[in-house]
Design a protein around this motif. Structure first.
Motif, PDB file in Angstrom:
ATOM      1  N   UNK A  90       0.864  -1.186   0.000  1.00 34.92           N
ATOM      2  CA  UNK A  90       0.000   0.000   0.000  1.00 34.92           C
ATOM      3  C   UNK A  90       0.899   1.235   0.000  1.00 34.92           C
ATOM      4  N   UNK A  91       0.899   1.971  -1.105  1.00 34.73           N
ATOM      5  CA  UNK A  91       1.801   3.133  -1.229  1.00 34.73           C
ATOM      6  C   UNK A  91       1.572   4.170  -0.141  1.00 34.73           C
ATOM      7  N   UNK A  92       0.360   4.238   0.396  1.00 37.36           N
ATOM      8  CA  UNK A  92       0.077   5.229   1.444  1.00 37.36           C
ATOM      9  C   UNK A  92       0.332   4.688   2.849  1.00 37.36           C
ATOM     10  N   UNK A  93       0.504   3.391   2.968  1.00 32.51           N
ATOM     11  CA  UNK A  93       0.617   2.769   4.277  1.00 32.51           C
ATOM     12  C   UNK A  93       2.043   2.609   4.759  1.00 32.51           C
ATOM     13  N   UNK A  94       2.146   2.263   6.040  1.00 31.11           N
ATOM     14  CA  UNK A  94       3.444   1.977   6.640  1.00 31.11           C
ATOM     15  C   UNK A  94       3.368   0.641   7.377  1.00 31.11           C
ATOM     16  N   UNK A  95       4.515   0.109   7.628  1.00 28.65           N
ATOM     17  CA  UNK A  95       4.681  -1.091   8.441  1.00 28.65           C
ATOM     18  C   UNK A  95       5.553  -0.684   9.624  1.00 28.65           C
ATOM     19  N   UNK A  96       5.213  -1.183  10.798  1.00 27.86           N
ATOM     20  CA  UNK A  96       6.013  -0.926  11.990  1.00 27.86           C
ATOM     21  C   UNK A  96       6.827  -2.182  12.263  1.00 27.86           C
ATOM     22  N   UNK A  97       8.147  -1.994  12.361  1.00 24.86           N
ATOM     23  CA  UNK A  97       9.049  -3.133  12.548  1.00 24.86           C
ATOM     24  C   UNK A  97       9.813  -2.988  13.864  1.00 24.86           C
ATOM     25  N   UNK A  98       9.924  -4.088  14.565  1.00 21.81           N
ATOM     26  CA  UNK A  98      10.693  -4.151  15.803  1.00 21.81           C
ATOM     27  C   UNK A  98      12.179  -4.072  15.464  1.00 21.81           C
ATOM     28  N   UNK A  99      12.916  -3.227  16.167  1.00 20.26           N
ATOM     29  CA  UNK A  99      14.364  -3.127  15.971  1.00 20.26           C
ATOM     30  C   UNK A  99      15.057  -4.143  16.885  1.00 20.26           C
ATOM     31  N   UNK A 100      16.331  -4.420  16.645  1.00 16.41           N
ATOM     32  CA  UNK A 100      17.056  -5.304  17.569  1.00 16.41           C
ATOM     33  C   UNK A 100      17.010  -4.783  19.012  1.00 16.41           C
ATOM     34  N   UNK A 101      17.093  -3.481  19.174  1.00 13.99           N
ATOM     35  CA  UNK A 101      17.015  -2.900  20.525  1.00 13.99           C
ATOM     36  C   UNK A 101      15.639  -3.162  21.147  1.00 13.99           C
ATOM     37  N   UNK A 102      14.593  -3.020  20.353  1.00 13.63           N
ATOM     38  CA  UNK A 102      13.245  -3.301  20.836  1.00 13.63           C
ATOM     39  C   UNK A 102      13.062  -4.762  21.181  1.00 13.63           C
ATOM     40  N   UNK A 103      13.651  -5.638  20.354  1.00 12.97           N
ATOM     41  CA  UNK A 103      13.549  -7.075  20.630  1.00 12.97           C
ATOM     42  C   UNK A 103      14.261  -7.424  21.933  1.00 12.97           C
ATOM     43  N   UNK A 104      15.425  -6.865  22.158  1.00 10.70           N
ATOM     44  CA  UNK A 104      16.141  -7.107  23.414  1.00 10.70           C
ATOM     45  C   UNK A 104      15.305  -6.657  24.606  1.00 10.70           C
TER      46      UNK A 104
END
Length: 176
Positions: free
Chosen positions: A121-135
């Motif tokens: 979706x060109x208007x949408x975003x995805x939120x991704x967990x970073x390595x820091x967030x995973x820790x």
């Protein structure tokens, strides 16, 4: 304060708790009422307070707030690559889209998540967990489970399964 035996409980019952005293007082004062629901819900309420304290300790040790853990754990449970749309996060955490936007902004600023353009979706975003967030979420989860094990230490594995099944039955009746 150690629990004391309650004179109205059978010998094979566990020692009395504070709820038993509340029930006994209401039964004495209002014998015309069935106060048995208090035996369940007062204990559930007290357990919820103890669990809330355990969660604040577990999350606080990792520098997280409860809402941060909710978002990060939703992403972690999603599996590799640990990403969800903001709409999916809203659905899993039961907050409004405006609240979620604010939470994503704050987690991004802390380096726990990142926003990526949606590939579908060109208007949408995805939120991704970073390595820091995973820790952070993994450490908080380990501490939380240790606290929860302590809270359930008086129960056998069979007792835990029975309690979980009974609570599931109550919740599905209320939420279903």
């Amino acid at each position: 304060m150690a629990p004391t035996p309650h004179p109205d409980l059978p010998a094979n019952q566990p020692a009395a708790d504070e709820v038993d005293a509340v029930l006994a007082a209401w039964e004495r004062e209002r014998p015309d009422l069935d106060v048995s629901p208090l035996g369940v819900f007062s204990r559930v309420s007290r357990l919820a307070r103890l669990l809330d304290i355990a969660r604040r300790e577990a999350f606080g040790a990792g520098g997280l707030e409860a809402w941060e853990f909710d978002v990060l754990s939703a992403l972690r449970r999603a599996g590799t690559p640990y990403e969800l749309s903001p709409g999916a996060l809203v659905a899993q955490t039961l907050v409004t889209s405006g609240t979620m936007t604010n939470r994503i902004d704050r987690l991004t600023a802390r380096g726990h998540v990142e926003r990526e353009p949606s590939p579908t979706d060109r208007r949408g975003v995805i939120v991704r967990l970073t390595p820091r967030g995973q820790e952070a979420v993994d450490a908080a989860m380990e501490l939380l489970l240790a606290h929860e094990q302590e809270l359930l230490a008086a129960l056998t594995p069979d007792d835990r399964e029975h309690l979980a099944a009974t609570l599931r039955q109550v919740l599905t009746g209320l939420e279903g």
